[in-house]
Design an enzyme around this catalytic site. Sequence first.
Site, PDB file in Angstrom:
ATOM      1  N   TYR A  85      -4.245  -3.200 -10.005  1.00 51.19           N
ATOM      2  CA  TYR A  85      -4.041  -2.888  -8.581  1.00 51.19           C
ATOM      3  C   TYR A  85      -3.134  -3.912  -7.915  1.00 51.19           C
ATOM      4  O   TYR A  85      -2.213  -3.557  -7.174  1.00 51.19           O
ATOM      5  CB  TYR A  85      -5.402  -2.825  -7.890  1.00 51.19           C
ATOM      6  CG  TYR A  85      -5.347  -2.656  -6.395  1.00 51.19           C
ATOM      7  CD1 TYR A  85      -4.980  -1.442  -5.822  1.00 51.19           C
ATOM      8  CD2 TYR A  85      -5.671  -3.715  -5.545  1.00 51.19           C
ATOM      9  CE1 TYR A  85      -4.940  -1.283  -4.448  1.00 51.19           C
ATOM     10  CE2 TYR A  85      -5.639  -3.559  -4.169  1.00 51.19           C
ATOM     11  CZ  TYR A  85      -5.267  -2.342  -3.631  1.00 51.19           C
ATOM     12  OH  TYR A  85      -5.221  -2.192  -2.270  1.00 51.19           O
ATOM     13  N   SER A  94       0.796  -1.232   0.000  1.00 46.59           N
ATOM     14  CA  SER A  94       0.000   0.000   0.000  1.00 46.59           C
ATOM     15  C   SER A  94       0.826   1.279   0.000  1.00 46.59           C
ATOM     16  O   SER A  94       0.259   2.361  -0.200  1.00 46.59           O
ATOM     17  CB  SER A  94      -0.966   0.010   1.189  1.00 46.59           C
ATOM     18  OG  SER A  94      -1.991  -0.925   0.992  1.00 46.59           O
TER      19      SER A  94
END
Length: 308
Positions: free
Chosen positions: A195, A68
Site C-alpha cells: 500500500y 490516494s
Amino acid sequence: MVIDKVRLGAFLEKLAAEIVAREDWGKVADYIPELAKVDPAQFAVSMVLADGTELNAGATDQRFSIQSVSKVFTLASVLGRQGESVWVRVGREPSGDRFDSILLLEQEKGRPRNPFINAGAIVTTDELLAGRTPREALSEILIFLRDAAEDEDIQIDEKVAASEKRTGFRNAALANYLASFGNLKNPPEMTLGTYFHQCAIEMTTLQLARAGRSIAQLPVSARMLLPERARRICSLMMTCGHYDGSGDFAFRVGLPGKSGVGGGILLIAPKRASIALWSPGLNGYGNSQMGTYAAERIARFTGWSVFG
C-alpha cells in the site's frame, strides 16, 4: 455544450497565472516527511479531451506523489482481475469521517465504508495481493497506469514509500484492526508495504490525465475498462473521492474526482475530458486547496456536470 478549445486553453493559462499570484496555498501533508519538503506554492493542470486534444498550464513537467489517487487504479485492477467479489469486504458508502479514521471501522466490525478511505484501500490492496507477491501486485498497478497513459516512464518514489513506512502508524493500526476482524488475507506488514509503495507512485499531471481517459470513457489504444465498470468507479469518485469533503466537492464542482494528499486531483467529465490538477497545499479535508478551487472554476467555465 461545444467547447472552443482555443478559449479553453487560454482560460487554463489565465487560471494558472491567477493561482500562482495567490497566497492561500494551504498546508502540505507534513506528517509524511518527504511530502513536508514540497513547496506548496505550485500549480499544474492538464486536460485530455475526447478528440485527443491535450491542454496544459502551469508546472506540468513536475512529478508529484499521486498518493490516494492511486486507489482508483488499484480498484480498477482488482475489479478487472477478480470482479465484484471485493464488495464482500468493502462497502460503497461515503464515510463522513477523515480518511484515516478508525471509528466506523470499529462500529461496523472491520468492513470499511468504501475503497477510497485508507482502511478500504488497504483491503483493496490486500485483495490485489491474492496469489501474488508485493512486487507482482505493484507491477500490475504500474503496468495498468503505463498502458492507460501510454507512457512507460511512470515509477515509484522509493524515498516517499520509505517515509510513509516510517511514520504510517495510523495505517498500521487500521491494518491490524482489519486483521483482528478477519478482513485481511495477508500479513499486515505485507499489505501495508504494498500500500505504501502504491501511494508513492509519482506522475506528472499530463501522465495522470492520460491515465484517466479509460475512466472518462475516452478513446484509448487499448480497452482498459468496461463502460459499466468505468461508470461505477466514477460514482464512487463522486460520492467518496474527497473523504469527508466529498459532498462539498460534489456541490461545488459537480464532477467525479479523486484526491490525494500529495496535492493531486483526478477529475472526470465522462465522455468529455480527463483532467489532472496538482497543487500540494491541502485544505482542512486533506484535499488540494488550489486544485479544488481550480476544479470549480473549470466546471463553471465549461458547464460540465453530471447533473445536466
